[in-house]
Design a protein around this motif. Structure first.
Motif, PDB file in Angstrom:
ATOM      1  N   VAL A  86     106.312 105.935  55.751  1.00 42.27           N
ATOM      2  CA  VAL A  86     107.719 105.783  56.145  1.00 42.27           C
ATOM      3  C   VAL A  86     108.338 104.630  55.376  1.00 42.27           C
ATOM      4  O   VAL A  86     109.447 104.730  54.848  1.00 42.27           O
ATOM      5  CB  VAL A  86     107.850 105.582  57.669  1.00 42.27           C
ATOM      6  N   SER A  87     107.620 103.488  55.291  1.00 42.84           N
ATOM      7  CA  SER A  87     108.186 102.359  54.547  1.00 42.84           C
ATOM      8  C   SER A  87     108.331 102.664  53.072  1.00 42.84           C
ATOM      9  O   SER A  87     109.310 102.271  52.454  1.00 42.84           O
ATOM     10  CB  SER A  87     107.403 101.066  54.701  1.00 42.84           C
ATOM     11  N   ILE A  88     107.380 103.371  52.501  1.00 44.66           N
ATOM     12  CA  ILE A  88     107.493 103.754  51.091  1.00 44.66           C
ATOM     13  C   ILE A  88     108.664 104.714  50.906  1.00 44.66           C
ATOM     14  O   ILE A  88     109.422 104.609  49.945  1.00 44.66           O
ATOM     15  CB  ILE A  88     106.178 104.393  50.593  1.00 44.66           C
ATOM     16  N   GLY A  89     108.821 105.643  51.836  1.00 44.65           N
ATOM     17  CA  GLY A  89     109.912 106.607  51.754  1.00 44.65           C
ATOM     18  C   GLY A  89     111.278 105.956  51.811  1.00 44.65           C
ATOM     19  O   GLY A  89     112.236 106.437  51.195  1.00 44.65           O
ATOM     20  N   HIS A  90     111.389 104.849  52.529  1.00 46.44           N
ATOM     21  CA  HIS A  90     112.679 104.150  52.613  1.00 46.44           C
ATOM     22  C   HIS A  90     113.001 103.383  51.342  1.00 46.44           C
ATOM     23  O   HIS A  90     114.156 103.021  51.113  1.00 46.44           O
ATOM     24  CB  HIS A  90     112.704 103.214  53.818  1.00 46.44           C
ATOM     25  N   LEU A  91     111.997 103.135  50.508  1.00 50.73           N
ATOM     26  CA  LEU A  91     112.248 102.425  49.255  1.00 50.73           C
ATOM     27  C   LEU A  91     112.949 103.302  48.232  1.00 50.73           C
ATOM     28  O   LEU A  91     113.660 102.806  47.364  1.00 50.73           O
ATOM     29  CB  LEU A  91     110.923 101.927  48.658  1.00 50.73           C
ATOM     30  N   TYR A  92     112.739 104.605  48.320  1.00 51.22           N
ATOM     31  CA  TYR A  92     113.301 105.541  47.339  1.00 51.22           C
ATOM     32  C   TYR A  92     114.294 106.456  48.030  1.00 51.22           C
ATOM     33  O   TYR A  92     113.964 107.147  48.981  1.00 51.22           O
ATOM     34  CB  TYR A  92     112.185 106.374  46.695  1.00 51.22           C
ATOM     35  N   SER A  93     115.507 106.474  47.519  1.00 51.09           N
ATOM     36  CA  SER A  93     116.525 107.321  48.135  1.00 51.09           C
ATOM     37  C   SER A  93     116.391 108.757  47.624  1.00 51.09           C
ATOM     38  O   SER A  93     115.957 108.999  46.495  1.00 51.09           O
ATOM     39  CB  SER A  93     117.921 106.783  47.831  1.00 51.09           C
ATOM     40  N   SER A  94     116.756 109.678  48.469  1.00 53.37           N
ATOM     41  CA  SER A  94     116.741 111.088  48.073  1.00 53.37           C
ATOM     42  C   SER A  94     117.962 111.770  48.672  1.00 53.37           C
ATOM     43  O   SER A  94     118.546 111.292  49.639  1.00 53.37           O
ATOM     44  CB  SER A  94     115.462 111.769  48.553  1.00 53.37           C
ATOM     45  N   GLN A  95     118.319 112.883  48.082  1.00 52.62           N
ATOM     46  CA  GLN A  95     119.465 113.631  48.597  1.00 52.62           C
ATOM     47  C   GLN A  95     119.064 114.335  49.885  1.00 52.62           C
ATOM     48  O   GLN A  95     117.929 114.752  50.060  1.00 52.62           O
ATOM     49  CB  GLN A  95     119.915 114.663  47.569  1.00 52.62           C
TER      50      GLN A  95
END
Length: 105
Positions: A86-95
């Motif tokens: 989850v923390s890694i996912g918040h570092l990279y934005s996605s559409q």
């Protein structure tokens, strides 16, 4: 009389262990669900929620204490993995996907 008392204490201990384990399992389930809802990606979020539900449902009737301990430890490890992802996912934005977009009225 002493034998009855020892047996009674043993039963109380088993009941306390069972309720403690039940409380641990419920708490762990809630933490996994709460953390899984934090995934920013719809696909990861729905997959994680489904896997948590299915995993707990699949092991609903496990009575063996060793198996239960193993499953609880596995769930704790999965919680750590989910938190990290989850923390890694918040570092990279996605559409946002089509499913996540709000309807235009």
């Amino acid at each position: 009389m002493a034998m009855y008392q020892m047996q009674h204490e043993k039963n109380d201990t088993e009941i306390n262990m069972a309720s403690c384990s039940r409380a641990q399992v419920i708490s762990l389930y809630r933490m996994l669900m709460k953390e899984s809802k934090k995934f920013s990606s719809y696909n990861y979020r729905t997959y994680a929620l489904r896997r948590v539900k299915d995993g707990f449902r699949e092991n609903l009737h496990v009575d063996n204490p060793k198996t239960l301990d193993m499953l609880i430890n596995q769930a704790r490890e999965n919680l750590v993995v989910i938190k990290r992802q989850v923390s890694i996912g918040h570092l990279y934005s996605s559409q946002r996907t089509v499913v996540e977009r709000e309807p235009h009225l």
